[in-house]
Design a protein around this motif. Structure first.
Motif, PDB file in Angstrom:
ATOM      1  N   SER A 394     117.308  14.847  29.163  1.00 16.26           N
ATOM      2  CA  SER A 394     115.870  14.582  29.062  1.00 16.26           C
ATOM      3  C   SER A 394     115.248  15.129  27.775  1.00 16.26           C
ATOM      4  O   SER A 394     114.110  14.823  27.458  1.00 16.26           O
ATOM      5  CB  SER A 394     115.140  15.170  30.273  1.00 16.26           C
ATOM      6  OG  SER A 394     115.166  16.564  30.221  1.00 16.26           O
ATOM      7  N   TYR A 397     113.540  12.716  25.279  1.00 18.48           N
ATOM      8  CA  TYR A 397     112.368  11.926  25.693  1.00 18.48           C
ATOM      9  C   TYR A 397     111.401  11.679  24.525  1.00 18.48           C
ATOM     10  O   TYR A 397     110.875  10.587  24.350  1.00 18.48           O
ATOM     11  CB  TYR A 397     111.643  12.621  26.850  1.00 18.48           C
ATOM     12  CG  TYR A 397     110.317  11.969  27.134  1.00 18.48           C
ATOM     13  CD1 TYR A 397     110.262  10.656  27.591  1.00 18.48           C
ATOM     14  CD2 TYR A 397     109.119  12.641  26.884  1.00 18.48           C
ATOM     15  CE1 TYR A 397     109.048  10.027  27.816  1.00 18.48           C
ATOM     16  CE2 TYR A 397     107.897  12.021  27.098  1.00 18.48           C
ATOM     17  CZ  TYR A 397     107.866  10.713  27.560  1.00 18.48           C
ATOM     18  OH  TYR A 397     106.666  10.093  27.759  1.00 18.48           O
ATOM     19  N   ARG A 401     110.068   8.073  23.224  1.00 20.30           N
ATOM     20  CA  ARG A 401     108.633   7.739  23.194  1.00 20.30           C
ATOM     21  C   ARG A 401     108.213   7.304  21.790  1.00 20.30           C
ATOM     22  O   ARG A 401     107.495   6.326  21.599  1.00 20.30           O
ATOM     23  CB  ARG A 401     107.854   8.981  23.644  1.00 20.30           C
ATOM     24  CG  ARG A 401     106.408   8.778  23.913  1.00 20.30           C
ATOM     25  CD  ARG A 401     105.838  10.113  24.362  1.00 20.30           C
ATOM     26  NE  ARG A 401     104.436  10.187  24.060  1.00 20.30           N
ATOM     27  CZ  ARG A 401     103.480   9.880  24.919  1.00 20.30           C
ATOM     28  NH1 ARG A 401     103.779   9.527  26.135  1.00 20.30           N
ATOM     29  NH2 ARG A 401     102.210   9.947  24.564  1.00 20.30           N
ATOM     30  N   ARG A 409     118.619   8.690  31.464  1.00 20.81           N
ATOM     31  CA  ARG A 409     118.848  10.136  31.578  1.00 20.81           C
ATOM     32  C   ARG A 409     120.164  10.432  32.273  1.00 20.81           C
ATOM     33  O   ARG A 409     120.371  10.049  33.423  1.00 20.81           O
ATOM     34  CB  ARG A 409     117.695  10.788  32.336  1.00 20.81           C
ATOM     35  CG  ARG A 409     116.405  10.823  31.529  1.00 20.81           C
ATOM     36  CD  ARG A 409     115.216  11.117  32.405  1.00 20.81           C
ATOM     37  NE  ARG A 409     113.984  11.253  31.629  1.00 20.81           N
ATOM     38  CZ  ARG A 409     113.272  10.236  31.161  1.00 20.81           C
ATOM     39  NH1 ARG A 409     113.670   8.999  31.381  1.00 20.81           N
ATOM     40  NH2 ARG A 409     112.166  10.448  30.474  1.00 20.81           N
TER      41      ARG A 409
END
Ligand code: SF4
Length: 457
Positions: A394, A397, A401, A409
């Motif tokens: 994770s 992330y 984004r 994940r």
């Protein structure tokens, strides 16, 4: 004229965790064990916080809590006093003592301190104390992966001292850092061949156990010390550690000490790697592959055929622990995805060749393979490679984004989703579930980006 001074390079968002964190994780897979960090308090606090938010279980990590004075004069007295406190509070079967940056730098000789402790404990006629297992884990050497494997090796080294109780049906399994669902699946697979597995470590219950109706200072579960002591009598060891230096391999230690068969494999992730694992078990047990696994394999192949049109030609960036990143690369290459960047935060000179080996004949474009990198470097490479998917823990992330690319994940840690600790990755069923996730991520992205809003894809 002197040349320009070298530019200062810092690590930004490391793609690895600190070495004793791996040791704590491994000790959590031993029955009745309390991990104990010899160092200052903050190390234990950070690691507890990190592990808890992945596993969502209470985790105690003891600390010798060194201060300024001990940093100068040595931490022996603190270590011994802490052991007395841990024994009094938890009544553990094992205390797993891992060093930290501070105690390695000041040069505390933990082995000698423990001999002193043993002598003082005996002189005070307190009877038996718990088994003490020590491991050296300075965080300026290696990562949590090395810390994990060094601890597994230390457990085998300090406890598996004889080949008494030879058992032709027993197999040692050293899985590395895998999920709790993976641990349960691996045990089931080994037992499917009529074998019994001593899995070291096994945190499937200690870190993912049923709800309890009363507080227990140490969670039930884990590999018992008697089982570890009998590992020398197993018929073979299987270790998922194709990239591990041999000096950190518990399987290698048992092979040298007891002339035991050792199968060193990659993680059984995807079709080919799982085939290799099943073939090893078949050879060790003399049994053929059970029907239920043949059916699972058939369903996986069927899914590959059905899902190929969605995944073919897609581009993926993969990052994380080296063995997992390698296994994921092997898997996605066999389902028709082009790995464009494969990255690990650990430094491993064999990584690039290993990635080339598992992608040979399956990719159309050269794969950019990097080791010892942080997330800022991975982000720059990903931006250039224009992927359709990111695959990793994770911590990626922010990149996903930023680039508007879905993140699948997998691995450790998963801090922003629920159930990451029990995601199945291994075996034919793990591959099937991962495959479904990949296909659905591609379909979701297509739907979201479409001005039409396809409901039938
Ligand atoms: S990097 Fe070193 S000082 Fe920092 S938490 Fe890990 S062991 Fe402690």
């Amino acid at each position: 004229m002197m040349g320009e001074p070298a530019k200062y390079v810092s690590s930004t968002n490391a793609c690895r965790q600190c070495t004793p964190l791996g040791a704590c994780l491994a000790f959590k897979g031993v029955r009745g064990a309390v991990p104990y960090l010899h160092g200052s308090q903050g190390c234990a606090t950070y690691m507890r916080r990190y592990i808890i938010s992945h596993f969502r279980e209470p985790i105690d990590i003891a600390s010798s809590a060194l201060g300024e004075k001990q940093a100068v004069f040595g931490g022996g007295p603190n270590l011994k006093e802490g052991l007395v406190n841990v024994i009094g509070k938890y009544s553990p079967e094992v205390i797993g003592i891992a060093t930290t940056c501070l105690t390695e730098t000041i040069g505390d000789d933990v082995a000698s301190i423990l001999i002193e402790f043993d002598r003082e404990w005996g002189a005070a006629k307190k009877g038996e104390h718990p088994q003490l297992v020590r491991v050296s884990t300075p965080s300026y050497q290696g990562s949590h992966v090395e810390g994990f494997h060094a601890t597994v090796r230390a457990l085998a080294d300090q406890l598996a001292l004889s080949s008494e109780g030879v058992n032709e049906k027993s197999v040692n399994l050293f899985p590395g850092i895998v999920s709790t669902a993976d641990l349960r699946a691996l045990r089931e697979i080994v037992e499917g061949f009529g074998l019994t597995a001593t899995i070291l470590p096994d945190y499937s219950d200690t870190l993912d156990g049923p709800a309890l109706d009363r507080y227990m200072p140490i969670s039930p579960g884990g590999t018992g010390i008697e089982e570890i002591k009998l590992m020398g009598g197993a018929v073979a060891s299987v270790e998922f550690a194709s990239l591990l230096p041999r000096k950190l391999s518990a399987g290698e230690l048992l092979k040298e000490r007891f002339w035991q068969r050792l199968d060193t494999l990659g993680l059984p992730l995807g079709l080919r790697a799982t085939d290799a694992f099943f073939s090893a078990l078949s050879s060790i047990s003399g049994e053929s592959i059970p029907e239920r696994y043949k059916s699972q394999r058939g369903r996986l192949l069927d899914a590959f055929v059905d899902g190929h049109k969605y995944l073919s030609g897609k581009r993926a960036v993969i990052y994380g622990d080296e063995e997992l990143a390698l296994g994921l690369t092997s898997f996605i290459a066999e389902v028709g995805i082009q790995p464009v960047v494969v990255a690990t935060g650990s430094s491993n000179s064999d990584f690039e060749d290993a990635v080339k080996g598992v992608t040979e004949g399956l990719v159309l474009e050269e794969v950019k393979v990097v080791d010892g990198v942080d997330f800022s470097e991975i982000e720059a490479l990903a931006a250039e490679a224009k992927p359709d998917l990111l695959i990793g823990n994770s911590k990626g992330y922010r990149i996903s984004r930023e680039l508007g690319v879905p993140l699948i994940r997998v691995g450790f840690p998963i801090h922003d989703r629920f159930g990451g600790q029990r995601t199945l990755h291994l075996g034919y069923e793990g591959a099937l579930s991962l495959f479904d996730n990949l296909v659905n991520a591609v379909i979701t992205k297509k739907q979201e980006d479409s001005p039409i809003g396809y409901a039938y894809i």
